[in-house]
Enzyme design. Sequence first.
Site, PDB file in Angstrom:
ATOM      1  N   GLN A 104       0.629  30.410  40.666  1.00  0.00           N
ATOM      2  CA  GLN A 104       1.507  30.404  39.498  1.00  0.00           C
ATOM      3  C   GLN A 104       2.962  30.473  39.950  1.00  0.00           C
ATOM      4  O   GLN A 104       3.314  31.290  40.798  1.00  0.00           O
ATOM      5  CB  GLN A 104       1.205  31.600  38.593  1.00  0.00           C
ATOM      6  CG  GLN A 104       1.967  31.493  37.292  1.00  0.00           C
ATOM      7  CD  GLN A 104       1.797  32.702  36.399  1.00  0.00           C
ATOM      8  OE1 GLN A 104       2.209  33.790  36.746  1.00  0.00           O
ATOM      9  NE2 GLN A 104       1.214  32.490  35.232  1.00  0.00           N
ATOM     10  N   PRO A 125      -3.637  36.129  35.925  1.00  0.00           N
ATOM     11  CA  PRO A 125      -2.659  36.499  36.950  1.00  0.00           C
ATOM     12  C   PRO A 125      -1.987  37.813  36.560  1.00  0.00           C
ATOM     13  O   PRO A 125      -1.544  37.959  35.423  1.00  0.00           O
ATOM     14  CB  PRO A 125      -1.650  35.345  36.909  1.00  0.00           C
ATOM     15  CG  PRO A 125      -1.767  34.772  35.529  1.00  0.00           C
ATOM     16  CD  PRO A 125      -3.189  35.004  35.090  1.00  0.00           C
ATOM     17  N   ARG A 150      -6.221  43.113  32.085  1.00  0.00           N
ATOM     18  CA  ARG A 150      -6.245  44.564  32.278  1.00  0.00           C
ATOM     19  C   ARG A 150      -7.647  45.158  32.322  1.00  0.00           C
ATOM     20  O   ARG A 150      -7.879  46.139  33.025  1.00  0.00           O
ATOM     21  CB  ARG A 150      -5.399  45.225  31.182  1.00  0.00           C
ATOM     22  CG  ARG A 150      -3.917  44.972  31.377  1.00  0.00           C
ATOM     23  CD  ARG A 150      -3.128  45.282  30.135  1.00  0.00           C
ATOM     24  NE  ARG A 150      -3.531  44.421  29.028  1.00  0.00           N
ATOM     25  CZ  ARG A 150      -3.138  44.564  27.785  1.00  0.00           C
ATOM     26  NH1 ARG A 150      -2.331  45.548  27.473  1.00  0.00           N
ATOM     27  NH2 ARG A 150      -3.538  43.735  26.839  1.00  0.00           N
ATOM     28  N   CYS A 189       5.387  35.720  30.803  1.00  0.00           N
ATOM     29  CA  CYS A 189       5.838  37.083  31.123  1.00  0.00           C
ATOM     30  C   CYS A 189       6.797  37.608  30.076  1.00  0.00           C
ATOM     31  O   CYS A 189       7.753  36.933  29.724  1.00  0.00           O
ATOM     32  CB  CYS A 189       6.594  37.110  32.432  1.00  0.00           C
ATOM     33  SG  CYS A 189       5.548  36.840  33.797  1.00  0.00           S
TER      34      CYS A 189
HETATM   35  C1  LIG Z   1       0.354  44.411  35.587  1.00  0.00           C
HETATM   36  C2  LIG Z   1       0.417  43.076  34.935  1.00  0.00           C
HETATM   37  C3  LIG Z   1       1.005  42.003  35.589  1.00  0.00           C
HETATM   38  C4  LIG Z   1       1.055  40.734  34.990  1.00  0.00           C
HETATM   39  N1  LIG Z   1       1.573  39.682  35.701  1.00  0.00           N
HETATM   40  C5  LIG Z   1       1.528  38.432  35.170  1.00  0.00           C
HETATM   41  C6  LIG Z   1       1.958  37.304  35.931  1.00  0.00           C
HETATM   42  O1  LIG Z   1       2.356  37.407  37.095  1.00  0.00           O
HETATM   43  N2  LIG Z   1       1.895  36.080  35.330  1.00  0.00           N
HETATM   44  C7  LIG Z   1       1.436  35.925  34.042  1.00  0.00           C
HETATM   45  O2  LIG Z   1       1.384  34.800  33.543  1.00  0.00           O
HETATM   46  N3  LIG Z   1       1.014  36.970  33.314  1.00  0.00           N
HETATM   47  C8  LIG Z   1       1.036  38.215  33.856  1.00  0.00           C
HETATM   48  N4  LIG Z   1       0.554  39.270  33.143  1.00  0.00           N
HETATM   49  C9  LIG Z   1      -0.082  39.009  31.821  1.00  0.00           C
HETATM   50  C10 LIG Z   1      -1.600  38.796  31.969  1.00  0.00           C
HETATM   51  O3  LIG Z   1      -1.904  37.657  32.733  1.00  0.00           O
HETATM   52  C11 LIG Z   1      -2.277  38.674  30.592  1.00  0.00           C
HETATM   53  O4  LIG Z   1      -1.730  37.571  29.933  1.00  0.00           O
HETATM   54  C12 LIG Z   1      -2.082  39.908  29.714  1.00  0.00           C
HETATM   55  O5  LIG Z   1      -2.301  41.107  30.457  1.00  0.00           O
HETATM   56  C13 LIG Z   1      -3.035  39.888  28.498  1.00  0.00           C
HETATM   57  O6  LIG Z   1      -4.379  39.838  28.924  1.00  0.00           O
HETATM   58  P1  LIG Z   1      -5.311  41.169  28.934  1.00  0.00           P
HETATM   59  O7  LIG Z   1      -5.260  41.778  27.559  1.00  0.00           O
HETATM   60  O8  LIG Z   1      -6.673  40.673  29.303  1.00  0.00           O
HETATM   61  O9  LIG Z   1      -4.728  42.095  29.951  1.00  0.00           O
HETATM   62  C14 LIG Z   1       0.519  40.542  33.696  1.00  0.00           C
HETATM   63  C15 LIG Z   1      -0.057  41.626  33.031  1.00  0.00           C
HETATM   64  C16 LIG Z   1      -0.137  42.880  33.622  1.00  0.00           C
HETATM   65  C17 LIG Z   1      -0.794  44.013  32.875  1.00  0.00           C
END
Ligand SMILES: Cc1cc2nc3c(=O)[nH]c(=O)nc-3n(C[C@H](O)[C@H](O)[C@H](O)COP(=O)(O)O)c2cc1C
Length: 356
Positions: free
Chosen positions: A75, A21, A233, A105
């Site tokens: 979520q 998410p 990301r 978050c």
């Molecule tokens: C722009 C952005 C928005 C995000 N929004 C949420 C969110 O709404 N809920 C959540 O649980 N995590 C959110 N996250 C965290 C991601 O779900 C994820 O846990 C985090 O980016 C690490 O994973 P990655 O390295 O694959 O990006 C967000 C991350 C980014 C970069």
Amino acid sequence: MSSTTFRIGSFVLDNRVFAAPMAGVTDRPFRMLCRKLGAGYAVSEMVTSRKELWGTLKTSRRADHDGEQAPIAVQIAGTDAAMMAEAARYNIERGAQIIDINMGCPAKKVCNKWAGSALMRDEPLALEIAEAVVAAAAPEGVPVTLKMRTGWSDDRRNAVVLARRFEGAGIQMLTVHGRTREQGYKGSAEYRTIAAVKATVSIPVVANGDVDSPEKARQVLAETGADAVMIGRAAQGRPWIFREVAHYLATGDLLAPPLVAEVRRLLLAHLEDHYALYGDFSGVRTARKHIGWYVRSLPGGEDFRARMNAIEDCKAQWQAVADYFGQLGEQMDRMPAIADLQPGAPDDELATDAFA
Ligand SMILES: Cc1cc2nc3c(=O)[nH]c(=O)nc-3n(C[C@H](O)[C@H](O)[C@H](O)COP(=O)(O)O)c2cc1C
């Protein structure tokens, strides 16, 4: 659980590669694209548990699941158990088939105003919320899952303790991002705590954080013993990463990067879907970040991004993208392979903005 079957409640997922998410990113058009391109599962952007905001355009767009493939996972975020239970019921009435609780978050605004990973500091409250949401969803047969970090800070890495309690409360799947709340997006994700969570509970555990290639996905699954990986990301502007990872996990072979012509088609269709959800005024603006991500590593991509950002009209934006990828297709057949991409700076700004 067999290595090929992944269940959440009664839902059998196609594979073990999930879309994370991301508020402001994983809206319905983008989630549907990720699913189409191989994600076995995709969670919606978080929806606040503050009732007074449910009528806002932002929240109603986030609650729009028109045409989305099952299971529809929503979520929710909040700090009050009764409000979270109500938010669960509200979203179930509107089509949610799985409720995910956000305890991941890191953004300050969320921690002050709502919840996110701030809840990991208050274990009794975190548990109270999990129990209340499970109690609200159980009569509807809706499974409740939860996403958290490894802990609040380096010396308060309490994911394992919480995981055991959440399992006892009836949570059916846990996703762990391998960073503490204090870390934000800095440093690297660590997978030892995720492995410790996996070793502690018997519900499925999903490993998340810095998975950006098929090889990394396999390494993280091996290191953690997790049941699935979740990608955030690295899917921005590269939603086909899901099929690349899924294919590699299933066969051990790397897929060739997509044809430029295919990406042109996918992106133009993504834009049409995006404009339909957001309308002309917001659509042209909110599409810019997606287009920017698609072109960032491509020849002339930065110049194109600067020009495209000045366009204020959906039709002209669509046409500019069509022309750019049309010309690119004359220079190269395929998109660059993941291994050839320049590592991008973490999108800290955007992650923080997204929670505002
Ligand atoms: C722009 C952005 C928005 C995000 N929004 C949420 C969110 O709404 N809920 C959540 O649980 N995590 C959110 N996250 C965290 C991601 O779900 C994820 O846990 C985090 O980016 C690490 O994973 P990655 O390295 O694959 O990006 C967000 C991350 C980014 C970069």
